[in-house]
Design a protein around this motif. Sequence first.
Motif, mmCIF file in Angstrom:
data_model
loop_
_atom_site.group_PDB
_atom_site.id
_atom_site.type_symbol
_atom_site.label_atom_id
_atom_site.label_comp_id
_atom_site.label_asym_id
_atom_site.label_seq_id
_atom_site.Cartn_x
_atom_site.Cartn_y
_atom_site.Cartn_z
ATOM 1 N N LEU A 48 35.814 -64.856 -32.251
ATOM 2 C CA LEU A 48 36.619 -65.152 -32.976
ATOM 3 C C LEU A 48 36.661 -64.910 -34.506
ATOM 4 C CD1 LEU A 48 39.146 -67.322 -33.356
ATOM 5 C CD2 LEU A 48 37.636 -69.186 -33.501
ATOM 6 N N SER B 38 39.022 -62.647 -36.970
ATOM 7 C CA SER B 38 39.342 -63.483 -38.144
ATOM 8 C C SER B 38 39.293 -62.831 -39.697
ATOM 9 C CB SER B 38 38.675 -64.795 -38.026
ATOM 10 O OG SER B 38 39.366 -65.330 -36.866
ATOM 11 N N MET C 70 33.977 -71.234 -39.666
ATOM 12 C CA MET C 70 35.229 -70.409 -39.890
ATOM 13 C C MET C 70 35.766 -70.415 -41.095
ATOM 14 S SD MET C 70 37.433 -68.465 -38.303
ATOM 15 C CE MET C 70 37.168 -68.856 -36.485
ATOM 16 N N ILE D 223 35.771 -66.678 -43.398
ATOM 17 C CA ILE D 223 37.063 -65.979 -43.866
ATOM 18 C C ILE D 223 37.224 -66.186 -45.323
ATOM 19 C CG2 ILE D 223 39.591 -66.843 -43.815
ATOM 20 C CD1 ILE D 223 39.197 -67.674 -40.894
#
Length: 879
Positions: A585, A589, A619, A623
């Motif tokens: 994931l 991303s 996350m 990012i």
Amino acid sequence: MGPVAFFPMPLPFPSPAFPSRPPRGPLWLALGVLAVGLAATLLAWNGARLRRIEGDRGRLARFVGRTEWGLRNRLGRYEDILRGAQGILALDRDDPTPEEWKAYVDRLDLPGRHPGLASLAFVRPIPERGVEAFLRARPRLKGRLGRPVADPLPPGEAALDGGRFVIELCEPRSDGDMAPGLELSASRSQRMAAERARDSGNAVLSGLLYFSPEAGRKEAVTLFLPVYAGMDAPTTPAERRQRLRGWVSAGILLRPLVDDLLRGEDGALAFEIVDTFPAAGPRRLATGGEWPEGTAPSQIRTLDAGGRAWQLRYAIRPGFYHTEGRNQPLLILVGGLILTFSLTTMVWSLAGTRVRALGLAQGMNASLSEALQRTRSHMAFTPLAVIETDAAFRIREWNPAAKRIFGYGREAALGRDPRFLVPPELQSEVAARREALLTGAAGLRLTMENVTRTGQRILCDWYNTALRDGDGRLLGAIFMADDITERRRAESVLQQTQKLESLGVLAGGIAHDFNNLLTAILGNTEMALEFARGHLDLQAALHRIESTTQRGSDLARQLLAYAGKAHFAVKPLDLNAVIAEMGDLLAVSISKKVTLLRDLQPGLPPVEADAAQFQQVVMNLVINASEAIGDRPGTVTVRTRAEEWAAWRLAAEFPGQVLEPGLFVRMEVEDDGAGMDAETIGRIFDPFFTTKFTGRGLGLSAMLGIVRGHKAGLHVASVQGKGTTFTLLFPAGETTVLLPSPEPAPQPKVTGTVLVVDDEGLLRDLARMALEGAGFRVEEARDGAEAVEAVGRRPAAFDAVLLDMTMPRMGGAEAFQRIRALAPAMRVLLTSGYTQADSLESLEGLSPDGFLQKPFRMGELVEKMRELLVAPPRRGMPE
């Protein structure tokens, strides 16, 4: 700070020879004259000083008493005028015409007899649906309905709770905003004052307003007095609202009121009126006389004015002390001392010039030695760096504190110019500052950046003084410095913490109200989907509504996370395993040009954390790091370590954060991107702040709330052009990581009677339809008081209660305690827009049988109710 001189060696004073027995007769006589003269002088001086102080106090007290009485008197007269108009309107069944109202107000002669009372008006409450009928019955107001400029409410809030409040009659109209057709309910402060007057039956003042006559804007307040229908006065708020006919209001201009109050008063005293009632903090209403800058009030009096707490603050202006005879105590003291010492000198001369001179020399030598010793002690032990220079600004004294702060020893500093402590980019300012020091009569204080021997930059407060001899010639200078680097850093951390806490409170309140709305939308959508079977287009639209509502629910959870009030499913967690599971994931991303590296220490101890919330933290950080690198190649590194942290290290690297020393799991997210400056670092956790054109949302703000909710530490380090590192410190747990639990067995069908308690009728209807559709019998209550009354009448009639925590009249916490006392066996399911931890704080040790956080689906409500009714009895509850 006055000039101080430092001497490396004591001065060589000779040891004088004294006669063994000086003449005692003249000596005792001189001492007696001195004692009597000093005593008489001090008594006379103290008496004159006390009389002057007492006179000043009386002068201030008289001014305070007159102004306070005058203000009470004028406000009382204004209220009497309103009560007279109230009596006329209450007795007269027919409303007065504009001509009759003008004639009545003209008889009062407001401009001549009541300066400051700008207008007298009758305000009519109009239901929202009755505005058109009201205007038709009064064609003179057609086209004049308008909103006030002062303190406006948003248009959507102006007609809530009681309709609109419109001025129907107003005279005169030249000095204020009080004019027929003006909608006072659109002004926040005037609406609040009118509603308080309506419910209490008393006269109530509004907050500060600004009238806008032709001459310009003027500060004002409005005084409201309710008018009720009927001869007898209503006694309850509900009866007052039902029989309300309107309000008599008076527009009061504060400047004319204060000018009239201070006419002929003492001009050496300043006076101001401060309203302490506003939620945003005290607000100045009016000032009489020029308030001396930087002066605290000499006296504060509190006045209850129309239901508001007004503070009357008084200050003494410089002209207060320019009165005849104020220097009398000083003249008495100086004259008495001169006379006393003159007489003493004459008597002492009888003891012989030689004995007197030798005694004086001995005293001067002892005083000088003591002064030198005090100076050396100050130099050695003061925490301030003390640097003394000669007239050419060459260092000749350098104390131990200077060595500790700047790193240079005394020998290395002597003879040098102190400007070597100034960074290169600030060298150009040295000459101007020295010129200001040499030409100024007083010392110079400044704050500047300095460089230590190791090249470290520190921030210092400097206190600089020029040293001069008796003729004013320059001897040198004294420079005293205090290192304030750590203090400034701690102040910055404290300001950031306070800002985040205040924003967190706001975010939590918004999320709570938002959750109530989302529950109603989500429940109605579920019901609509049941009725829309076979209608594919309608079902698709409803699914889109449901999806959008779920996104709103996610936003509310982010708001609660930012406020540190999110619901965490905490369990022992292996951070390495969570990061490894997110590998794919994370890879998709971030930018294709960015390389993601994982440096995970094996065998990490578990931490008590919520897996989903921790995944959101990772996350967001990864990012954010990728976007900081941009379109160029770069590296993002996720690193974990287990470390022991001592208290001093936690205080140094995580200032202002409450962390107990011990074993921690440290996670770092490091990038080699553009980095951030100090100003950007100070704002990255603000909601919706971004440095990107398309950025939006809560991102790092929600992440900060999650970190605080886990009682973890957070530190950000960044260098422009080199990159940024986010460091998170999680307390290590002592338990092992739990394995997933097996799927629960299907629940059998359960029925029973449920009491649904919620002040929102729409939510009660949704819960009733969902529970009745599942086979339950449902009764409803609009608040906690109705629920307690229903259970008290039939304690055995209900099997369970669905109880909302936030309701008027009686909230969920008090209702829960009373229901548990009336029916201990009854199952109670609590629901709230806040988290379970926040909701249970007010239950005083009692535990409900279940909790549902809004927004929830109706299916979740049904399943939760079934679980409660098939669960085994609580300990101590009859089976």
